[in-house]
Each structure stands twice: as C-alpha cells, then as structure tokens.
Design an enzyme around this catalytic site. Structure first.
Site, PDB file in Angstrom:
ATOM      1  N   GLY A 164    -100.448 110.952  -8.360  1.00  0.00           N
ATOM      2  CA  GLY A 164     -98.785 110.459  -8.378  1.00  0.00           C
ATOM      3  C   GLY A 164     -98.098 110.820  -9.742  1.00  0.00           C
ATOM      4  O   GLY A 164     -97.050 110.501  -9.736  1.00  0.00           O
ATOM      5  N   GLU A 214     -96.985 114.129  -9.757  1.00  0.00           N
ATOM      6  CA  GLU A 214     -95.899 114.016  -8.744  1.00  0.00           C
ATOM      7  C   GLU A 214     -94.606 113.374  -9.796  1.00  0.00           C
ATOM      8  O   GLU A 214     -93.350 114.067  -9.567  1.00  0.00           O
ATOM      9  CB  GLU A 214     -96.101 113.348  -7.487  1.00  0.00           C
ATOM     10  CG  GLU A 214     -96.940 114.109  -6.725  1.00  0.00           C
ATOM     11  CD  GLU A 214     -97.602 113.357  -5.405  1.00  0.00           C
ATOM     12  OE1 GLU A 214     -97.304 114.041  -4.240  1.00  0.00           O
ATOM     13  OE2 GLU A 214     -97.977 112.245  -5.365  1.00  0.00           O
TER      14      GLU A 214
END
Length: 259
Positions: free
Chosen positions: A110, A113
């Site tokens: 994450g 991302e």
C-alpha cells in the site's frame, strides 16, 4: 502542524503544502484512518489558493512499509465489499495540483500504491520498492496492478507483481518508476527545491498539464490530443497567459496570480 490529524502531520510554507506519514514505530503502515486523513489533507491543500504544490513524505526509516495487516487480517470478502475501503483512495486521482513524493527506506504494498499516486517521485539511493502482497495470498487492491502496468509496461509489471520481490531505487529509476535518486541527507532539501521551482509556475498551466498527462495514460492518442488542445485554448482565457507572454516580450520575470 495541524492537531486535527492523528496519523499524519500537515504544514504549509512558501507556497508548498507538506504532508508527512506519521506512524514511524510501525514504519508508517497505512491504516484506514490514515487514508481518510490523507484524503482530507490533500483536498484541503487543493482548495487552498496559497498552496501551489504538495510534498508527501514519511517520518522515520520508511516512506510506508505497506498496509496495516493487523487491521485487515480477519476481514472477509463481504466485509470489504460493504466497507468499500478503496473509495477514498480513488479520490486521490482527483487532486488537481502537482504532488511530489519523497521516498526513503521502504515503499511497499500500500505504501508503493500511495507513492504511485504522486505525480513525481524522488527517492533516496537506498530506497526499496515492491508489491509483496502475493506472499500473503492476496494482491494489490488500491490501483497497484493498474498504475504500475501503465507506467512500466506488462512484462516488467508482471515481474514486480508476481514475484513479490523488492527492487532498488536504481532499478526503479531505470524503469521510469521514479524521477531521480538523491542522497538520503539531501532528500527533503532537493525535493523542496524542485517543488518551489514548480510553485513559481502559473498554477492553471500546472493544473491543465497534469490533467492532460493523466488523460494521455487512459486515452487513444487522438482523444488525448483533442483534450490537450482544448486545455491549450482554455489557458488563453487566463490572466496568467497574458502576463506570461507580456513579461517575455518585455524581458522581465512574470508575476503569476493563478487567474
């Protein structure tokens, strides 16, 4: 620093908006409240006429070492569907002003991302990037497979995503994932220097250039060129265009107002 945030710190100076991930004890693992705070902070800066460019970084030894696994380990498919947790991530794509990411240490899962949501990425020479989700029996869910593939192509993205391996900043630079590597001690100084350079540009031009580049990623060349052309024409309705061209003719520095 704004005290309304628990998981990030927010500050503003010299036309720049700074957002710092602030969970250093867990290498800035990204939980749902942090994402909510990030979206609120980005959107507030996007509405703030005094802020021209935003800088995103992480406190401590990592940018962000991934999602908070403890938070989601017991979730089921229906829980996640009802929660619709990626709706807030989607709002990051609507931020109009440039975002520069300053990455040190790990940008994984994450965290990677989130880094890919930035428009420009500067990283320390010892930074590491990767999507280890496959090692946990899952996969990226906040846009990682899509953004990485559009950025570096199918074959290289497959290698990153299927292997779950970490890649160096040198590899990320070679493959076009990041813009430049910087010695660790100079990361924020050099990032801020570049951000100030952008902040001196006409804000409407920055906004429409960013929109046009994003359109290019998701459109045919013809559709992208039509979108670019309309934005080009639109800027001729701005005061900054008149000022910029007048200053060029008069051989002086322009005074852009963002109008």
């Amino acid at each position: 620093m704004n005290k309304e945030y628990e998981y990030i710190t927010v500050s503003e100076r010299d036309g720049l908006g700074f957002i710092e991930l602030n969970r250093p004890k867990v290498l800035n693992a990204i939980n749902r409240p942090m994402v909510s705070e990030l979206v609120r902070a980005f959107e507030a800066f996007d509405r703030n006429d005094n802020v021209k460019v935003m800088v995103l970084s992480g406190r401590g030894r990592a940018f962000a070492a991934g999602a908070d696994i403890d938070e989601m380990a017991e979730d089921g498919a229906i829980d996640l569907e009802l929660l619709n947790q990626f709706t807030e991530w989607d709002r990051l794509a609507w931020i109009k002003k440039p975002i520069i990411g300053a990455v040190q240490g790990f940008a994984l899962g994450g965290g990677f991302e989130l880094a890919l949501c930035c428009d420009l990425l500067f990283a320390t020479e010892d930074a590491s990037f990767g999507f280890p989700e496959v090692n946990l029996g899952v996969m990226p869910g906040a846009g990682g497979t899509q953004r990485l593939t559009k950025l570096i192509g199918k074959s290289r993205a497959m290698e990153w995503l299927l292997s779950g391996d970490m890649f160096t900043a040198a590899q990320a630079l070679q493959w076009g994932v990041i813009n430049r590597t910087i010695p660790k001690e100079l990361l924020m100084e050099e990032t801020e220097k570049f951000a100030r350079k952008l902040a001196a540009k006409p804000p409407l031009s920055l906004r429409l250039i960013k929109e046009s580049v994003h359109k290019a990623v998701d459109s045919s060349i013809y559709e992208g060129m039509q979108y670019e052309r309309k934005n080009f024409y639109l800027l001729f309705a701005s005061e900054d265009q008149k000022e910029g061209m007048k200053a060029f003719v008069e051989k002086r520095k322009p005074d852009f107002k963002g109008k």
